[in-house]
Design a protein around this motif. Structure first.
Motif, PDB file in Angstrom:
ATOM      1  N   ARG A  73       0.838  -1.205   0.000  1.00  0.00           N
ATOM      2  CA  ARG A  73       0.000   0.000   0.000  1.00  0.00           C
ATOM      3  C   ARG A  73       0.869   1.250   0.000  1.00  0.00           C
ATOM      4  N   SER A 179      -0.866  -1.720   8.664  1.00  0.00           N
ATOM      5  CA  SER A 179      -2.241  -1.569   9.133  1.00  0.00           C
ATOM      6  C   SER A 179      -2.811  -0.227   8.672  1.00  0.00           C
ATOM      7  N   LYS A 180      -4.116  -0.111   8.725  1.00  0.00           N
ATOM      8  CA  LYS A 180      -4.774   1.139   8.348  1.00  0.00           C
ATOM      9  C   LYS A 180      -4.342   2.275   9.278  1.00  0.00           C
ATOM     10  N   GLN A 183      -0.804   3.375   8.363  1.00  0.00           N
ATOM     11  CA  GLN A 183      -0.790   4.159   7.125  1.00  0.00           C
ATOM     12  C   GLN A 183      -1.214   5.605   7.395  1.00  0.00           C
ATOM     13  N   LYS A 184      -2.269   5.777   8.178  1.00  0.00           N
ATOM     14  CA  LYS A 184      -2.729   7.130   8.512  1.00  0.00           C
ATOM     15  C   LYS A 184      -1.651   7.908   9.242  1.00  0.00           C
ATOM     16  N   ALA A 207      -6.448   6.835  -0.201  1.00  0.00           N
ATOM     17  CA  ALA A 207      -6.089   5.479   0.210  1.00  0.00           C
ATOM     18  C   ALA A 207      -6.831   5.011   1.462  1.00  0.00           C
ATOM     19  N   GLN A 208      -7.010   5.907   2.430  1.00  0.00           N
ATOM     20  CA  GLN A 208      -7.709   5.522   3.655  1.00  0.00           C
ATOM     21  C   GLN A 208      -9.185   5.267   3.380  1.00  0.00           C
ATOM     22  N   GLU A 209      -9.771   6.137   2.593  1.00  0.00           N
ATOM     23  CA  GLU A 209     -11.183   6.002   2.248  1.00  0.00           C
ATOM     24  C   GLU A 209     -11.458   4.700   1.483  1.00  0.00           C
ATOM     25  N   TRP A 211      -9.667   1.921   1.681  1.00  0.00           N
ATOM     26  CA  TRP A 211      -8.903   0.842   2.329  1.00  0.00           C
ATOM     27  C   TRP A 211      -9.510  -0.542   2.069  1.00  0.00           C
ATOM     28  N   ASP A 212     -10.798  -0.687   2.282  1.00  0.00           N
ATOM     29  CA  ASP A 212     -11.451  -1.997   2.142  1.00  0.00           C
ATOM     30  C   ASP A 212     -11.455  -2.482   0.695  1.00  0.00           C
ATOM     31  N   TYR A 214      -9.121  -1.712  -1.535  1.00  0.00           N
ATOM     32  CA  TYR A 214      -7.738  -2.162  -1.737  1.00  0.00           C
ATOM     33  C   TYR A 214      -7.563  -3.584  -1.188  1.00  0.00           C
ATOM     34  N   THR A 215      -8.101  -3.821  -0.005  1.00  0.00           N
ATOM     35  CA  THR A 215      -7.972  -5.130   0.631  1.00  0.00           C
ATOM     36  C   THR A 215      -8.589  -6.228  -0.232  1.00  0.00           C
TER      37      THR A 215
END
Length: 263
Positions: A73, A179-180, A183-184, A207-209, A211-212, A214-215
């Motif tokens: 990521r 981890s999320k 990353q933040k 990227a945070q928005e 996240w799921d 991407y997973t």
């Protein structure tokens, strides 16, 4: 009540060394445990870098061609791990490749073509800071490719890598996993640092928005890679120092170089 950090005799010796004192005094508030841990990490990295030089000498002498892929990521530490791996190696016999978005001409070519153009010659090691796997995760998540282009990539990638390895190129694939929350934290650090703010892109901002999403695509990528002959090795990267050591160890483990060769 937290247990206090207990100094061992070897820890005292580390703190009394030039490196130990530098590590301790370079950051405030002073932290004995972190300073000792950092000096130990530096010693470990130095030993691993000697092995990487030995591996490179072997690759040059044996005309080996090696590709090492770093995926992960945004802010996972791919670039930092590559820098620590390569900083002591001979730059004439390695290249770090971090391709920008494709040109108009490249968009008309076979997707893998621009990566093939970067492949190693005899005796050369190529480090890809992101690779053709952009199309497995980053592109579909952000709408940079069509569903059909994604499906074609997923149907071709294992055959593409089989051709790579059957042609004699050694392929190592590493995925740096954070981890999320981590990353933040790293994004916040980048935004606050005027020397690093240039690193933030529009993709990073979302990227945070996403996240799921991407997973979801990351999991599909791992499953597809397992079906081929070159699965990913996942490195836990929340702590950068541990991740860099693990990544280098994996490279040394995957490539059967002559460990008795003089450096």
């Amino acid at each position: 009540m937290e247990e206090k950090f207990k100094l061992k005799e070897e820890d005292v010796a580390i703190l009394n060394s030039n490196k130990g004192l530098t590590a301790l005094l370079s950051k405030e508030p002073y932290n004995l445990e972190k300073a000792i841990r950092y000096v130990k990490y530096e010693k470990k990295i130095k030993k691993l870098q000697v092995e990487l030089i030995r591996l490179q000498h072997w690759a040059i002498d044996e005309n080996e061609r090696i590709i090492i892929i770093f995926e992960g990521r945004d802010a996972a530490g791919k670039g930092g791990a590559i820098r620590r791996a390569t900083e002591r190696m001979n730059p004439r016999h390695l290249r770090i490749v971090a391709l920008p978005k494709p040109t108009i001409e490249e968009r008309t070519q076979w997707y893998f073509q621009r990566y093939v153009n970067q492949f190693p010659k005899a005796g050369e090691i190529i480090f890809f800071d992101r690779s053709w796997y952009n199309r497995a995760v980053v592109e579909p998540v952000n709408g940079f490719c069509s569903e059909e282009e994604y499906k074609i990539f997923m149907s071709q990638v294992n055959d593409f890598e089989r051709m790579i390895t059957e042609s004699g190129i050694r392929l190592v694939k590493i995925y740096m996993s954070i981890s999320k929350k981590e990353q933040k934290k790293r994004f916040d650090d980048i935004k606050k640092n005027p020397l690093k703010q240039w690193k933030m892109t529009e993709v990073d901002e979302k990227a945070q928005e996403l996240w799921d999403v991407y997973t979801e695509y990351k999991s599909k990528m791992f499953e597809k890679a397992k079906e081929g002959n070159s699965p990913f090795n996942v490195i836990r990267a929340n702590r950068k120092t541990y991740a860099r050591v693990d990544a280098i160890n994996h490279i040394l483990k995957k490539i059967p170089y002559d460990k008795n060769r003089e450096v």
